[in-house]
Design a protein around this motif. Structure first.
Motif, PDB file in Angstrom:
ATOM      1  N   ASN A   1      11.739 -32.889 -12.930  1.00  0.00           N
ATOM      2  CA  ASN A   1      11.264 -32.610 -14.198  1.00  0.00           C
ATOM      3  C   ASN A   1      11.145 -31.073 -14.268  1.00  0.00           C
ATOM      4  O   ASN A   1      11.477 -30.600 -15.182  1.00  0.00           O
ATOM      5  CB  ASN A   1      10.107 -33.143 -14.401  1.00  0.00           C
ATOM      6  CG  ASN A   1      10.331 -34.774 -14.781  1.00  0.00           C
ATOM      7  OD1 ASN A   1      11.479 -35.384 -14.981  1.00  0.00           O
ATOM      8  ND2 ASN A   1       9.195 -35.536 -14.357  1.00  0.00           N
ATOM      9  N   GLU A   2      10.645 -30.173 -13.174  1.00  0.00           N
ATOM     10  CA  GLU A   2      10.484 -28.884 -13.441  1.00  0.00           C
ATOM     11  C   GLU A   2      11.929 -28.109 -13.806  1.00  0.00           C
ATOM     12  O   GLU A   2      12.167 -27.297 -14.688  1.00  0.00           O
ATOM     13  CB  GLU A   2      10.089 -28.268 -12.159  1.00  0.00           C
ATOM     14  CG  GLU A   2       8.624 -28.560 -12.233  1.00  0.00           C
ATOM     15  CD  GLU A   2       7.799 -28.197 -10.776  1.00  0.00           C
ATOM     16  OE1 GLU A   2       8.655 -27.137 -10.146  1.00  0.00           O
ATOM     17  OE2 GLU A   2       6.754 -28.561 -10.352  1.00  0.00           O
ATOM     18  N   ILE A   3      12.971 -28.622 -12.908  1.00  0.00           N
ATOM     19  CA  ILE A   3      14.346 -27.978 -13.168  1.00  0.00           C
ATOM     20  C   ILE A   3      14.747 -28.301 -14.394  1.00  0.00           C
ATOM     21  O   ILE A   3      15.504 -27.604 -15.253  1.00  0.00           O
ATOM     22  CB  ILE A   3      15.110 -28.793 -11.764  1.00  0.00           C
ATOM     23  CG1 ILE A   3      14.816 -28.165 -10.561  1.00  0.00           C
ATOM     24  CG2 ILE A   3      16.631 -28.450 -12.345  1.00  0.00           C
ATOM     25  CD1 ILE A   3      15.314 -28.948  -9.427  1.00  0.00           C
ATOM     26  N   LEU A   4      14.662 -29.666 -14.903  1.00  0.00           N
ATOM     27  CA  LEU A   4      15.186 -30.127 -16.287  1.00  0.00           C
ATOM     28  C   LEU A   4      14.383 -29.168 -17.350  1.00  0.00           C
ATOM     29  O   LEU A   4      15.093 -28.940 -18.410  1.00  0.00           O
ATOM     30  CB  LEU A   4      14.938 -31.470 -16.482  1.00  0.00           C
ATOM     31  CG  LEU A   4      15.857 -32.524 -15.621  1.00  0.00           C
ATOM     32  CD1 LEU A   4      15.688 -33.936 -15.660  1.00  0.00           C
ATOM     33  CD2 LEU A   4      17.416 -32.228 -15.827  1.00  0.00           C
ATOM     34  N   ASP A   5      13.193 -29.282 -17.301  1.00  0.00           N
ATOM     35  CA  ASP A   5      12.319 -28.436 -18.344  1.00  0.00           C
ATOM     36  C   ASP A   5      13.037 -26.888 -18.381  1.00  0.00           C
ATOM     37  O   ASP A   5      13.184 -26.467 -19.351  1.00  0.00           O
ATOM     38  CB  ASP A   5      11.169 -28.211 -17.973  1.00  0.00           C
ATOM     39  CG  ASP A   5      10.476 -29.438 -18.247  1.00  0.00           C
ATOM     40  OD1 ASP A   5      10.854 -30.560 -19.181  1.00  0.00           O
ATOM     41  OD2 ASP A   5       9.207 -29.758 -17.888  1.00  0.00           O
TER      42      ASP A   5
ATOM     43  N   SER B   1      20.631 -22.366  -9.052  1.00  0.00           N
ATOM     44  CA  SER B   1      20.757 -22.448  -7.499  1.00  0.00           C
ATOM     45  C   SER B   1      21.502 -23.634  -6.785  1.00  0.00           C
ATOM     46  O   SER B   1      21.233 -24.955  -7.456  1.00  0.00           O
ATOM     47  CB  SER B   1      19.800 -21.907  -6.862  1.00  0.00           C
ATOM     48  OG  SER B   1      18.571 -23.226  -6.941  1.00  0.00           O
ATOM     49  N   HIS B   2      22.159 -23.554  -5.691  1.00  0.00           N
ATOM     50  CA  HIS B   2      22.498 -24.869  -5.097  1.00  0.00           C
ATOM     51  C   HIS B   2      21.233 -25.744  -4.529  1.00  0.00           C
ATOM     52  O   HIS B   2      21.470 -27.003  -4.666  1.00  0.00           O
ATOM     53  CB  HIS B   2      23.382 -24.481  -3.638  1.00  0.00           C
ATOM     54  CG  HIS B   2      24.309 -23.787  -3.990  1.00  0.00           C
ATOM     55  ND1 HIS B   2      25.661 -24.667  -4.239  1.00  0.00           N
ATOM     56  CD2 HIS B   2      24.889 -22.406  -4.147  1.00  0.00           C
ATOM     57  CE1 HIS B   2      26.580 -23.635  -4.413  1.00  0.00           C
ATOM     58  NE2 HIS B   2      26.181 -22.562  -4.325  1.00  0.00           N
ATOM     59  N   LYS B   3      20.237 -25.112  -4.421  1.00  0.00           N
ATOM     60  CA  LYS B   3      18.980 -25.779  -4.083  1.00  0.00           C
ATOM     61  C   LYS B   3      18.451 -26.474  -5.236  1.00  0.00           C
ATOM     62  O   LYS B   3      18.272 -27.901  -5.127  1.00  0.00           O
ATOM     63  CB  LYS B   3      17.755 -24.964  -3.740  1.00  0.00           C
ATOM     64  CG  LYS B   3      16.602 -25.544  -3.040  1.00  0.00           C
ATOM     65  CD  LYS B   3      15.456 -24.583  -2.771  1.00  0.00           C
ATOM     66  CE  LYS B   3      14.160 -25.537  -2.723  1.00  0.00           C
ATOM     67  NZ  LYS B   3      12.894 -24.418  -2.682  1.00  0.00           N
ATOM     68  N   ASP B   4      18.500 -26.164  -6.377  1.00  0.00           N
ATOM     69  CA  ASP B   4      18.160 -26.856  -7.613  1.00  0.00           C
ATOM     70  C   ASP B   4      19.295 -28.256  -7.732  1.00  0.00           C
ATOM     71  O   ASP B   4      18.661 -29.185  -8.254  1.00  0.00           O
ATOM     72  CB  ASP B   4      18.097 -26.166  -8.842  1.00  0.00           C
ATOM     73  CG  ASP B   4      16.938 -25.281  -8.853  1.00  0.00           C
ATOM     74  OD1 ASP B   4      16.083 -25.294  -8.021  1.00  0.00           O
ATOM     75  OD2 ASP B   4      17.009 -24.070  -9.789  1.00  0.00           O
ATOM     76  N   LEU B   5      20.457 -27.833  -7.500  1.00  0.00           N
ATOM     77  CA  LEU B   5      21.361 -28.790  -7.859  1.00  0.00           C
ATOM     78  C   LEU B   5      21.106 -30.033  -6.683  1.00  0.00           C
ATOM     79  O   LEU B   5      21.151 -31.216  -7.054  1.00  0.00           O
ATOM     80  CB  LEU B   5      22.852 -28.285  -7.628  1.00  0.00           C
ATOM     81  CG  LEU B   5      23.878 -29.413  -7.749  1.00  0.00           C
ATOM     82  CD1 LEU B   5      23.767 -30.491  -8.898  1.00  0.00           C
ATOM     83  CD2 LEU B   5      25.272 -28.640  -7.368  1.00  0.00           C
TER      84      LEU B   5
END
Length: 103
Positions: free
Chosen positions: A86-90, A26-30
């Motif tokens: 870290n959550e997004i990268l995992d 998502s855009h939010k994650d980016l």
């Protein structure tokens, strides 16, 4: 100035190699990844700044030039954003490396 342009190009190159290689959902994650990258970048000592961080350099400069402060300045993300990064990268790592099935 040419020096500033070089610093901007170096920063943009790091974003391209370290952030934009991550597949997000998502855009939010980016946005979270970019904010986390900026936080990490601004708190990492830089050789070109004689071993101090960009954050320290700006803080010391603003102490000498208080009139240059932007009254509309919005404080950037703090260290807490790194847990979200870290959550997004995992998650991105799990998606890009799915479990292999042997038949």
């Amino acid at each position: 100035s040419p020096q500033t342009n070089g610093m901007v190009e170096r920063f943009n190159g790091r974003v391209a190699t370290e952030v934009l290689q991550v597949c997000v959902s998502s855009h939010k994650d980016l946005e979270i990844l970019l904010r986390g990258f900026c936080f990490a970048y601004n708190h990492r000592p830089q050789r070109v700044l004689n071993g101090i961080t960009p954050d320290q350099r700006i803080t010391s400069w603003l102490e000498k030039h208080p009139a240059a402060r932007n009254p509309n300045y919005v404080k950037p993300a703090n260290r807490e954003i790194m847990s979200q990064v870290n959550e997004i990268l995992d998650y991105a790592n799990d998606v890009s490396h799915p479990d292999t099935v042997i038949i």
